[in-house]
Scaffold this motif. Structure first.
Motif, short mmCIF file in Angstrom:
data_model
loop_
_atom_site.label_atom_id
_atom_site.label_comp_id
_atom_site.label_asym_id
_atom_site.label_seq_id
_atom_site.Cartn_x
_atom_site.Cartn_y
_atom_site.Cartn_z
N TRP A 122 1.03 -1.22 -0.02
CA TRP A 122 -0.01 0.16 -0.17
C TRP A 122 0.81 1.38 -0.24
CZ3 TRP A 122 -0.72 4.01 3.57
CH2 TRP A 122 -1.94 4.94 3.11
N ILE A 123 1.96 1.19 0.59
CA ILE A 123 2.89 2.29 0.82
C ILE A 123 3.56 2.37 -0.29
CG2 ILE A 123 4.88 3.43 2.06
CD1 ILE A 123 3.76 2.35 4.77
N LYS A 124 4.00 1.46 -1.08
CA LYS A 124 4.91 1.18 -2.37
C LYS A 124 4.07 2.06 -3.29
CE LYS A 124 8.28 -2.18 -1.43
NZ LYS A 124 8.50 -3.68 -1.82
N SER A 125 2.62 1.77 -3.02
CA SER A 125 1.79 2.23 -4.37
C SER A 125 1.76 3.81 -4.63
CB SER A 125 0.44 1.71 -4.17
OG SER A 125 -0.27 2.52 -3.07
N PHE A 126 2.31 4.46 -3.45
CA PHE A 126 2.26 6.01 -3.60
C PHE A 126 3.57 6.49 -4.10
CE2 PHE A 126 -1.29 5.20 -0.55
CZ PHE A 126 -2.22 5.94 -1.08
N ASP A 127 4.34 5.42 -4.73
CA ASP A 127 5.64 6.04 -5.17
C ASP A 127 5.36 7.31 -5.96
OD1 ASP A 127 8.68 5.87 -5.41
OD2 ASP A 127 7.85 5.49 -7.50
N THR B 172 3.81 26.75 8.43
CA THR B 172 2.83 25.63 9.04
C THR B 172 3.44 24.34 8.82
OG1 THR B 172 0.94 26.87 8.04
CG2 THR B 172 0.91 24.45 8.06
N GLU B 173 4.14 24.12 8.08
CA GLU B 173 4.84 22.71 7.82
C GLU B 173 5.89 22.33 9.05
OE1 GLU B 173 8.17 22.93 4.45
OE2 GLU B 173 6.25 22.59 3.87
N LEU B 174 6.33 23.36 9.71
CA LEU B 174 7.33 23.20 10.84
C LEU B 174 6.35 23.02 12.05
CD1 LEU B 174 9.93 25.94 9.86
CD2 LEU B 174 10.30 23.51 9.97
N CYS B 175 5.28 23.13 12.04
CA CYS B 175 4.13 22.87 13.02
C CYS B 175 3.60 21.47 13.04
CB CYS B 175 3.30 24.04 13.17
SG CYS B 175 3.89 25.59 13.84
N TYR B 176 3.22 21.20 11.88
CA TYR B 176 2.39 20.14 11.44
C TYR B 176 2.99 19.28 10.61
CZ TYR B 176 -1.56 21.99 14.47
OH TYR B 176 -2.17 22.44 15.34
N ALA B 177 3.09 17.93 10.61
CA ALA B 177 3.43 16.85 9.30
C ALA B 177 1.94 16.33 9.39
CB ALA B 177 4.48 15.98 9.88
N LEU B 178 2.09 15.41 8.15
CA LEU B 178 0.72 14.74 7.72
C LEU B 178 0.84 13.34 7.91
CD1 LEU B 178 -0.03 17.03 4.56
CD2 LEU B 178 -1.58 16.92 6.83
N ARG B 179 0.05 12.55 8.54
CA ARG B 179 0.48 11.09 8.65
C ARG B 179 -0.94 10.69 7.78
NH1 ARG B 179 2.63 7.48 11.56
NH2 ARG B 179 3.48 9.05 13.19
N PHE B 180 -0.63 9.73 6.74
CA PHE B 180 -1.58 9.01 5.89
C PHE B 180 -1.68 7.56 6.26
CE2 PHE B 180 -0.12 12.48 3.17
CZ PHE B 180 -1.19 13.02 2.84
N THR B 181 -2.77 7.07 6.65
CA THR B 181 -3.15 5.72 7.20
C THR B 181 -3.87 4.96 6.59
OG1 THR B 181 -2.76 6.53 9.45
CG2 THR B 181 -3.53 4.41 9.04
N ASN B 182 -3.32 3.74 6.13
CA ASN B 182 -4.12 2.78 5.40
C ASN B 182 -5.64 2.55 6.02
OD1 ASN B 182 -5.28 0.67 3.85
ND2 ASN B 182 -3.34 -0.38 3.61
#
Length: 952
Positions: A27-32, A447-457
């Motif tokens: 699933w993670i590899k599919s976002f290459d 903004t990006e120094l305050c928050y990162a984004l977590r993408f979850t299957n």
């Protein structure tokens, strides 16, 4: 060390997954994203950032587009990114990025498409400049089969055009600024006032409109007029003139002014941005006479400003959409924005940024506004019993959450499928949607120094990956948007701040053409996005010169810091600015301004809530400081202090005291002279040290040991002693020895006496010997104290100037608002102080010199007559020419009355330099100059006032 564009810790997805133990996740590899081959068509720090992020994502084939505009006009102005990207096959050139007319813009779009298709690129990255929000360009890229890394053309149209965005916001219940968003439709309806007349236009001009929608009874007449206008733009014809549009806007300004006679009115092009295409009309209250007469006078300026706006955004061509918004200018405005991201189905807010510290709509210092930081600040205020401050912070939390909620609603309404910014103005407990910028913002790092984004299957919750970069998120959305699940935000740092380092002078006016010859390396904790300018030669490790051209905006770099709270973030930014050394030929930057401003907040309250009106009054206050400093004679002041000190000393001690004072003269006066010479640093110094001073009727009583204050001043000026450092940049070695001895003396004395408070210690030293000291030892200690303190009275001079000019009247209140004294808002004083900060070039009495470098225009628009011709008589304040500097158009007015004898600039579009003669003139009256003797007498008279305050 975190610096340049290497702050990102996210390697290509596979590598990140391996650290997480998820290397085998299909699933993670599919976002290459390795299949993405982007052409970068923007410039500035974002171009270098995009290059770095693409490489970190495993995208090996990318190219950059260069404008020849800089490098043709200026030597050593080639893009610094070429120091890294050395493959000529991946560097492509066009005359400039956008072109001056609609036809040129269309030609540029075709060129970009041809470059991409001819060189194996399948995607376009436009960053935050030029055509990043150009619906026509985005649509053309999509039609050509190129993947535009950014919002799609539908979103750009619905959200990016300011008039369309306001209408959408109203439909979905988002609060908007009062105003008129359809001036062009109103203009058309004045000529064709009903549906039948509009139908005649459609038929006569053979326009293509959606007949079913046009015939619908549910569509308003104004919306039908908009449909006709859209069809005319598609065909490339005009149905109204600029003069007709200007008259409509004048009428609408009058209507709005009747409802809000105390407010100014803002005129704003629908396609502007970054400060371009906006002007503010004075309120009727600024004029004389009855109310209706004052309203007419205020509105009469509108047509002139409309033409300036349209020229600035280059929409004066046939078939251009010339709509200009008429909005209420909310005077206590705080400019806040919400970072929002979406994939067309979901939208997620990523906290806010306060961008209120700006000038001429150009942002200067941008600060994160996130829930976690506000909650922490609120808890601190409550614990300290600061209820007024706590009340404001509670409301800010409510406002932030509401703006985040509305940004997500609006994002879904316009089908946001990338990264955009939801911009608002905040007035105490109210907020209004202003516009959505359908691109990444300059300040996105905040903004990006305050928050990162977590993408979850969603099917396997243990599978996830984290994205730290908004540029990377844009690529992911362009490549895999519909499949990306809605992410969650992950806290990285509680606070961040960004200072825009610009090519501007001390009055923050654009300054083109300087050469950077030396830039100190980034320090630990400094995050620097500088387009690659500070990259050293990889072979010699030598800094490479770079010429700051004036064809585009004034930004040189973005300097950022992070922290556990806002105070820590500001302190780190102050340290970054303190040690940064940036030198060159004809180089002017706002580095010192930022250092002074950050220290002003540290000395007042870092939670202060400045409005967008703050900077110009602040500059005016700094100008008053500089004006007062210019009227001081420092060597004379020290000489007089020494003479009085020697005269007051016992005869037996006079010779020795005179010798001590002579040895210490430059130790004490050298840093004070530097403060007096640098107004912004002086403003920062008095701000952070006012807590150490007891101010009594312009008399300064230090609550800190003046010796320690002197040492702190050397540090504040980045003049600490370091072996091998050039003597010009630090305290001299013999002065360092004296200061070190003095500090050691007081440190030992404090330990021995057990007294840390300086006022109490000084009182002890004036009295008899304590029981455990012999009279002889105590006499030696007292003599040493007198010697070390001798001459230190001069340190009161900067604080005296602050008191004399009422600098501290510009202050933060308990409720975090800022008191701006009325005098600092007076236009005449603001203009005068700008000239104090940056004196105009010295001219002969028969000529007018260029106030700055840039591109010269003799007229307001190509089809307008020149402002002046040979033989023209002009009055003080009349416009003489326009100079385009760093993408901004500045109208330059005559400083005095006279007659034009000769015009020395050959034609429009000529590059001029600061101080260059532009006109030979005959002045209407004799210009008087102060003699050196008059100047000296005035300075000594003002210095005597300071000396009297010390004796007082």
């Amino acid at each position: 060390m975190e610096h340049s564009n290497n702050y990102y810790l996210n390697n290509p997805l596979i590598h990140r997954d391996r650290r997480l133990g998820l290397a085998d996740s299909a699933w993670i590899k599919s976002f290459d994203c390795a299949h993405i081959r982007p052409l970068i068509i923007c410039r500035g720090p974002i171009r270098k950032e995009a290059m770095d992020v693409f490489e970190e994502m495993g995208i090996g084939h990318y190219g950059i587009l260069l404008s020849e505009k800089d490098s043709i006009v200026y030597q050593n102005a080639l893009a610094p990114e070429l120091r890294k990207l050395t493959d000529p096959n991946r560097v492509h050139r066009v005359p400039d990025y956008t072109g001056a007319t609609k036809a040129e813009r269309e030609e540029r779009i075709r060129q970009i498409i041809n470059i991409a298709q001819g060189n194996g690129y399948n995607a376009i990255y436009a960053g935050y400049g030029f055509m990043a929000e150009d619906e026509t360009m985005v649509a053309a890229m999509e039609a050509a089969g190129l993947n535009f890394i950014g919002p799609c053309s539908r979103t750009v149209h619905d959200a990016g055009l300011k008039d369309e965005a306001k209408r959408t916001a109203l439909k979905v219940g988002v609060s908007v600024t009062p105003g008129v968003d359809n001036a062009t439709a109103l203009t058309l309806l004045k000529k064709y006032p009903d549906e039948a007349a509009l139908r005649d236009v459609i038929a006569t001009q053979a326009l293509t409109v959606d007949s079913a929608k046009f015939d619908s009874a549910e569509v308003s007449l104004a919306d039908k007029a908009d449909m006709v206008l859209a069809a005319s733009y598609d065909k490339g014809i005009d149905l109204y003139t600029i003069a007709e549009l200007s008259e409509t806007i004048r009428e609408q300004v009058m209507v709005m002014s009747r409802d809000y006679p105390e407010n100014r009115i803002r005129l704003k092009a629908i396609g502007g941005g970054g400060g371009k295409g906006q002007r503010i009309l004075a309120s009727p209250a600024a004029y004389e006479g009855e109310l209706e007469s004052r309203i007419e006078q205020a509105a009469a300026k509108a047509p002139e400003l409309v033409l300036e706006i349209l020229n600035e955004v280059k929409t004066t061509g046939v078939g251009d959409n010339k709509n200009v918004l008429v909005e209420l200018n909310i005077e206590t405005t705080r400019h806040q924005e919400i970072q929002v991201i979406g994939n067309g189905e979901w939208a997620l807010a990523l906290g806010g940024r306060d961008c209120s510290l700006q000038m001429h709509e150009q942002k200067l210092l941008e600060v994160s506004v996130i829930t976690e930081d506000l909650e922490q600040a609120l808890a601190t205020a409550e614990q300290a019993g600061n209820e007024a401050e706590a009340k404001v912070l509670r409301q800010d939390l409510i406002t932030l959450k509401k703006m985040e909620e509305e940004s997500e609603i609006f994002g879904r309404a316009v089908g946001l499928d990338s990264v955009s910014t939801f911009e608002c103005i905040v007035d105490r407990d109210k907020h209004f949607f202003m516009e959505m910028n359908t691109r990444i913002q300059v300040e996105h790092r905040v903004t990006e120094l305050c928050y990162a984004l977590r993408f979850t299957n969603p099917d396997e919750p243990h599978e996830s990956f984290v994205v730290h970069s908004l540029v990377e998120a844009m690529v992911l959305l362009a490549a895999h948007g519909p499949r990306l699940p809605k992410p969650t935000r992950v806290l990285r740092h509680t606070a961040s701040v960004e200072a825009r380092l610009n090519a501007t002078n001390q009055a923050l006016q654009p300054h083109a053409g300087g050469m950077i010859e030396k830039w100190s390396d980034a320090i630990a904790g400094e995050i620097r996005d500088d387009q690659g300018i500070s990259l050293h030669n990889p072979d010699t490790d030598v800094f490479m010169k770079y010429h700051l051209a004036g064809a585009y905006d004034s930004n040189i770099a973005l300097l950022l810091s992070v922290g556990e709270n806002r105070r820590q973030t500001y302190e780190r930014m102050a340290e970054i600015l303190r040690v940064t050394q940036l030198r060159g030929k004809d180089l002017a930057t706002n580095l010192e301004f930022h250092y002074g401003l950050v220290n002003w907040f540290l000395g007042n309250n870092i939670n202060a809530r400045p409005t967008t009106r703050f900077i110009v009054p602040y500059l005016t206050a700094v100008g008053l400081l500089k004006q007062a400093a210019n009227n001081q004679d420092l060597p004379y002041a020290y000489q007089q202090l020494c003479a009085h000190a020697v005269a007051d000393a016992p005869t037996a001690q006079q010779a020795e005291l005179q010798s001590v004072l002579a040895r210490k003269q430059l130790l004490i006066t050298r840093p004070i002279a530097m403060l007096l010479e640098s107004p912004h640093i002086l403003a920062g110094w008095v701000s952070v040290h006012k807590c150490h001073a007891l101010l009594q009727d312009q008399r300064v009583v230090w609550q800190i040991n003046p010796v320690q204050l002197l040492a702190d001043t050397y540090t504040f000026l980045n003049m600490d002693y370091r072996a091998g450092r050039p003597a010009a940049n630090m305290i001299w070695d013999h002065d360092h020895e004296i200061l070190t001895q003095a500090l050691a003396f007081y440190s030992q004395l404090e330990d021995t006496l057990g007294e840390r408070d300086y006022r109490a210690l000084d009182t002890l030293l004036q009295g008899d010997a304590p029981s455990d000291f012999s009279a002889e030892t105590w006499a030696h200690i007292q003599a040493a104290h007198r010697g070390y303190q001798a001459g230190m009275d001069i340190l009161a001079l900067p604080m005296f100037l602050a008191c004399e000019t009422d600098f501290f009247d510009l202050c933060v209140n308990e409720d975090l608002t800022i008191t701006i004294p009325d005098r600092l808002t007076e236009t005449a004083l603001q203009s005068a102080m700008a000239k104090v900060l940056v004196p105009p070039p010295q001219a002969k009495s028969d000529e007018i010199l260029a106030a700055s470098g840039g591109m010269f225009y003799a007229r307001e628009a190509p089809d307008r007559p020149p402002f002046v011709t040979v033989g023209s008589e002009f009055n003080a304040g009349d416009p003489l020419y326009i100079v385009e500097v760093m993408k901004m158009f500045n109208k330059v007015n005559a400083p005095f009355a006279g007659t034009i004898d000769e015009i020395l600039v050959p034609d429009d579009g000529a590059i001029i330099k600061k101080g260059q003669p532009l006109f030979k003139i005959t002045p209407a009256e004799k210009i008087e100059f102060e003699s050196p003797e008059t100047i000296t007498a005035r300075r000594r008279e003002r210095t005597d006032v300071f000396l009297a305050s010390i004796k007082g």
